[in-house]
Scaffold this motif. Structure first.
Motif, PDB file in Angstrom:
ATOM      1  N   ALA A  28      12.318  93.931   2.268  1.00 53.13           N
ATOM      2  CA  ALA A  28      13.043  94.840   3.161  1.00 53.13           C
ATOM      3  C   ALA A  28      13.615  96.021   2.380  1.00 53.13           C
ATOM      4  N   ARG A  29      13.813  97.131   3.071  1.00 52.08           N
ATOM      5  CA  ARG A  29      14.424  98.313   2.465  1.00 52.08           C
ATOM      6  C   ARG A  29      15.883  98.027   2.119  1.00 52.08           C
ATOM      7  N   SER A  30      16.407  98.746   1.147  1.00 53.42           N
ATOM      8  CA  SER A  30      17.769  98.509   0.685  1.00 53.42           C
ATOM      9  C   SER A  30      18.790  98.754   1.793  1.00 53.42           C
ATOM     10  N   GLU A  31      18.539  99.768   2.642  1.00 51.02           N
ATOM     11  CA  GLU A  31      19.461 100.057   3.746  1.00 51.02           C
ATOM     12  C   GLU A  31      19.480  98.912   4.754  1.00 51.02           C
ATOM     13  N   ALA A  32      18.308  98.328   5.006  1.00 46.98           N
ATOM     14  CA  ALA A  32      18.226  97.220   5.960  1.00 46.98           C
ATOM     15  C   ALA A  32      18.973  95.999   5.441  1.00 46.98           C
ATOM     16  N   VAL A  33      18.842  95.729   4.137  1.00 45.64           N
ATOM     17  CA  VAL A  33      19.539  94.592   3.542  1.00 45.64           C
ATOM     18  C   VAL A  33      21.047  94.818   3.581  1.00 45.64           C
ATOM     19  N   ALA A  34      21.482  96.057   3.327  1.00 42.46           N
ATOM     20  CA  ALA A  34      22.918  96.372   3.383  1.00 42.46           C
ATOM     21  C   ALA A  34      23.455  96.166   4.794  1.00 42.46           C
ATOM     22  N   THR A  35      22.681  96.573   5.804  1.00 44.67           N
ATOM     23  CA  THR A  35      23.088  96.351   7.196  1.00 44.67           C
ATOM     24  C   THR A  35      23.173  94.863   7.501  1.00 44.67           C
ATOM     25  N   GLY A  36      22.185  94.106   7.032  1.00 46.99           N
ATOM     26  CA  GLY A  36      22.193  92.662   7.241  1.00 46.99           C
ATOM     27  C   GLY A  36      23.409  92.004   6.611  1.00 46.99           C
ATOM     28  N   MET A  37      23.786  92.480   5.419  1.00 48.98           N
ATOM     29  CA  MET A  37      24.970  91.945   4.738  1.00 48.98           C
ATOM     30  C   MET A  37      26.228  92.210   5.562  1.00 48.98           C
ATOM     31  N   ARG A  38      26.373  93.431   6.065  1.00 50.66           N
ATOM     32  CA  ARG A  38      27.581  93.764   6.825  1.00 50.66           C
ATOM     33  C   ARG A  38      27.680  92.940   8.105  1.00 50.66           C
ATOM     34  N   VAL A  39      26.572  92.794   8.818  1.00 48.61           N
ATOM     35  CA  VAL A  39      26.586  92.022  10.063  1.00 48.61           C
ATOM     36  C   VAL A  39      26.864  90.545   9.790  1.00 48.61           C
ATOM     37  N   THR A  40      26.255  90.023   8.734  1.00 49.93           N
ATOM     38  CA  THR A  40      26.454  88.611   8.396  1.00 49.93           C
ATOM     39  C   THR A  40      27.914  88.310   8.113  1.00 49.93           C
ATOM     40  N   PHE A  41      28.576  89.184   7.354  1.00 46.50           N
ATOM     41  CA  PHE A  41      29.981  88.933   7.038  1.00 46.50           C
ATOM     42  C   PHE A  41      30.903  89.277   8.200  1.00 46.50           C
ATOM     43  N   ALA A  42      30.440  90.094   9.126  1.00 47.45           N
ATOM     44  CA  ALA A  42      31.210  90.284  10.360  1.00 47.45           C
ATOM     45  C   ALA A  42      31.229  88.985  11.161  1.00 47.45           C
ATOM     46  N   VAL A  43      30.058  88.327  11.250  1.00 47.49           N
ATOM     47  CA  VAL A  43      29.992  87.021  11.908  1.00 47.49           C
ATOM     48  C   VAL A  43      30.848  86.001  11.151  1.00 47.49           C
ATOM     49  N   ALA A  44      30.801  86.064   9.814  1.00 47.56           N
ATOM     50  CA  ALA A  44      31.617  85.156   9.006  1.00 47.56           C
ATOM     51  C   ALA A  44      33.101  85.352   9.293  1.00 47.56           C
ATOM     52  N   ALA A  45      33.535  86.605   9.419  1.00 46.64           N
ATOM     53  CA  ALA A  45      34.947  86.885   9.714  1.00 46.64           C
ATOM     54  C   ALA A  45      35.348  86.304  11.066  1.00 46.64           C
ATOM     55  N   ILE A  46      34.449  86.391  12.042  1.00 46.42           N
ATOM     56  CA  ILE A  46      34.734  85.840  13.371  1.00 46.42           C
ATOM     57  C   ILE A  46      34.911  84.318  13.284  1.00 46.42           C
ATOM     58  N   LEU A  47      34.024  83.658  12.524  1.00 44.71           N
ATOM     59  CA  LEU A  47      34.130  82.200  12.375  1.00 44.71           C
ATOM     60  C   LEU A  47      35.445  81.806  11.698  1.00 44.71           C
ATOM     61  N   ILE A  48      35.875  82.586  10.714  1.00 43.74           N
ATOM     62  CA  ILE A  48      37.136  82.277  10.031  1.00 43.74           C
ATOM     63  C   ILE A  48      38.324  82.522  10.952  1.00 43.74           C
ATOM     64  N   LEU A  49      38.233  83.547  11.808  1.00 39.55           N
ATOM     65  CA  LEU A  49      39.306  83.776  12.776  1.00 39.55           C
ATOM     66  C   LEU A  49      39.419  82.598  13.747  1.00 39.55           C
ATOM     67  N   VAL A  50      38.270  82.012  14.105  1.00 47.38           N
ATOM     68  CA  VAL A  50      38.290  80.799  14.929  1.00 47.38           C
ATOM     69  C   VAL A  50      38.993  79.668  14.180  1.00 47.38           C
ATOM     70  N   ALA A  51      38.650  79.503  12.894  1.00 45.64           N
ATOM     71  CA  ALA A  51      39.304  78.476  12.077  1.00 45.64           C
ATOM     72  C   ALA A  51      40.801  78.741  11.965  1.00 45.64           C
ATOM     73  N   LEU A  52      41.169  80.012  11.852  1.00 49.87           N
ATOM     74  CA  LEU A  52      42.586  80.379  11.755  1.00 49.87           C
ATOM     75  C   LEU A  52      43.325  80.028  13.042  1.00 49.87           C
ATOM     76  N   ALA A  53      42.684  80.266  14.179  1.00 44.44           N
ATOM     77  CA  ALA A  53      43.290  79.904  15.461  1.00 44.44           C
ATOM     78  C   ALA A  53      43.483  78.390  15.556  1.00 44.44           C
ATOM     79  N   ILE A  54      42.494  77.634  15.059  1.00 47.55           N
ATOM     80  CA  ILE A  54      42.614  76.173  15.049  1.00 47.55           C
ATOM     81  C   ILE A  54      43.784  75.741  14.176  1.00 47.55           C
ATOM     82  N   ALA A  55      43.928  76.378  12.991  1.00 50.32           N
ATOM     83  CA  ALA A  55      45.010  76.022  12.071  1.00 50.32           C
ATOM     84  C   ALA A  55      46.378  76.306  12.676  1.00 50.32           C
ATOM     85  N   VAL A  56      46.534  77.477  13.294  1.00 48.19           N
ATOM     86  CA  VAL A  56      47.811  77.840  13.902  1.00 48.19           C
ATOM     87  C   VAL A  56      48.121  76.901  15.070  1.00 48.19           C
TER      88      VAL A  56
END
Length: 504
Positions: free
Chosen positions: A442-470
């Motif tokens: 894949a092109r470098s720009e495509a991989v960079a986009t994939g990285m950003r989207v993947t960690f956006a999903v990761a942040a959402i999952l952690i926010l769910v975990a944070l809600a569970i903890a609270v």
């Protein structure tokens, strides 16, 4: 010093007079046990190309060298934890260390690929015993006020084992050949066995009438269910086809059968009533979510560093080792902090750190360079070390002695399921966001986009975990408040009865 738990005061006195187990030496044995089981997880990956050549096998075939070990741990870790609660944790841990050591030697001398795979499965069974019972022993060897520090030390050893595997494996393969990556476990295994045998407290002897039975049906159903799920998440190398769907449906069906069997069992493998405890259920859910997210750093990292930042393989490996190194350095301090400020509070702090690092990576524009990747990864892994130590401490501190093994197994299981799920799910998110069928080209720009989207999903999952903890913390506070109110009411009622009683 460790409290003796052997039967009878005379025997306890004799034991303490002869040799009193040392907390430090006991922790040294437990730490080596955790190090070896973690090292076994990562050290074989680097040898797969060499093993494919040595046995003239395809990648799909040599992949079973890694998969057999992972499946054995995942499917059996809860069962061996429960077995330790029943027959005695010390004797089972010693058996597990022995099995791991012998199986390592068999791996090193295996003449064929499938004998190596079988030996790796046996090694995984030994590792499952070591992982499950190492955490369970903390409650018997460490004072309650220092539980967090001990958990932090074990977390550090786990991180060191995971980080050391690829580099140590590469050195051993280059100098001595692939067999050395398994044979190196033999002397370490013997040392671990000697430390555990000499310094761990003895098993409590129970009358046969007081011993719980072992749930054979539940054990088999859980093992088959977990195997189906693990294979569904790992088969196909990222693609999800009819076989994956069938395995996933089989796993869902297996869950139903397992729940039904446990409800009817006289001595169940897992008491379903345990899940009524909101704190335990929340801890297991958070552990799985966080492990799923942590897998994103291993799935996305190599492609982003090589394709987008243009780093050579040696430098990629060096950057990827930063995360485990930070986790190793943070583990023990995180345990001290959890002991001082409270495990529940530090669980939330750790989750905030993981969420912050994930959000930073998801919002990166352009190509920020190596430092722009390393700094958020340091934040994520430091947060993970704090979370993992605090979460494990919160669960294991006040657990009943006869439930320590199975509870420790469930914690390790939730982590392993998260890692397996993360490999499939986060990998699929990355590939989909990169808009390419082959990420390696894949092109470098495509991989960079994939990285950003993947960690956006990761942040959402952690926010769910944070809600569970609270939410879990709020429920715990409410329950504590209700207990205090009930105690005050009972005290007032007692005073009223005393005052109304006729005086002599």
């Amino acid at each position: 010093m460790v409290k003796s738990i052997s039967a009878g005061p005379n025997e306890a006195a004799a034991r303490s007079a002869g040799r009193t187990p040392s907390v430090r030496w006991a922790l040294a044995g437990l730490s080596l046990s955790m190090l070896l089981s973690s090292l076994g997880t990562s050290i074989a990956n680097v040898a797969l190309p060499t093993l494919a050549q040595a046995f003239t096998a395809s990648f799909q075939e040599v992949q079973w060298i890694v998969l057999a070990y992972l499946l054995a741990i995942t499917t059996l870790i809860v069962s061996v934890g429960r077995l330790g609660d029943i027959i005695g944790r010390r004797r089972l841990l010693l058996a597990g260390i022995s099995l791991f050591t012998v199986a390592s030697v068999l791996c090193g001398i295996a003449p064929t690929l499938w004998l190596l795979v079988a030996a790796r499965a046996a090694q995984g069974l030994g590792a499952a015993v070591m992982m499950a019972l190492t955490m369970a022993f903390v409650g018997e060897t460490v004072p309650k006020a220092k539980t967090g520090r001990a958990m932090g030390l074990l977390g550090t050893m786990s991180a060191i084992g995971t980080a050391l595997g690829p580099s140590l494996g590469g050195v051993l393969i280059a100098g001595l050949g692939w067999r050395a990556i398994f044979l190196v476990n033999a002397p370490l295994g013997i040392l671990t066995f000697l430390l555990a045998h000499r310094h761990l407290p003895g098993d409590q002897r129970k009358p046969k009438t007081d011993r719980a039975g072992f749930d054979n049906v539940g054990t088999l159903l859980l093992a088959l269910t977990l195997a189906a799920y693990a294979l569904a998440m790992t088969t196909g190398r990222g693609s999800f086809g009819p076989l994956n769907l069938a395995l996933l449906l089989a796993a869902a069906f297996g869950v139903g059968l397992f729940v039904r069997a446990e409800a009817r069992a006289a001595s169940p493998l897992i008491r379903l009533a345990m899940f009524r405890d909101p704190a335990l259920s929340a801890s297991l859910a958070m552990s799985m979510l966080v492990s799923t997210v942590m897998m994103a750093t291993l799935v996305v990292g190599p492609f982003y560093l090589s394709r987008t930042l243009g780093l050579e393989e040696a430098l990629v490996g060096l950057v990827l080792s930063v995360g485990p190194l930070v986790a190793a350095l943070t583990g023990v301090p995180a345990g001290r902090i959890a002991d001082r400020f409270g495990a529940q509070r530090m669980t939330i702090v750790g989750l905030i750190g993981i969420a912050a690092g994930s959000l930073i990576l998801s919002m990166r524009s352009g190509t920020p360079g190596i430092s722009g990747y390393i700094i958020p990864i340091v934040v994520i892994t430091a947060g993970y070390a704090v979370f993992q130590t605090a979460n494990n401490t919160a669960v294991m501190t006040d657990i009943r002695p006869d439930q320590r093994g199975v509870t420790s197994g469930m914690l390790n299981l939730s982590r392993n399921l998260g890692l397996i799920t993360g490999t499939s799910v986060m990998g699929a998110v990355f590939a989909l966001a990169s808009a390419t069928t082959d990420v390696t080209t894949a092109r470098s720009e495509a991989v960079a986009t994939g990285m950003r989207v993947t960690f956006a999903v990761a942040a959402i999952l952690i926010l769910v975990a944070l809600a569970i903890a609270v939410g879990s913390r709020a429920l715990s506070r409410r329950a504590s408040g209700e207990m205090i109110v009930d105690a005050e009411r009972q005290e007032e009622e007692d005073i009223r009865l005393i005052e109304s009683a006729p005086r002599q």
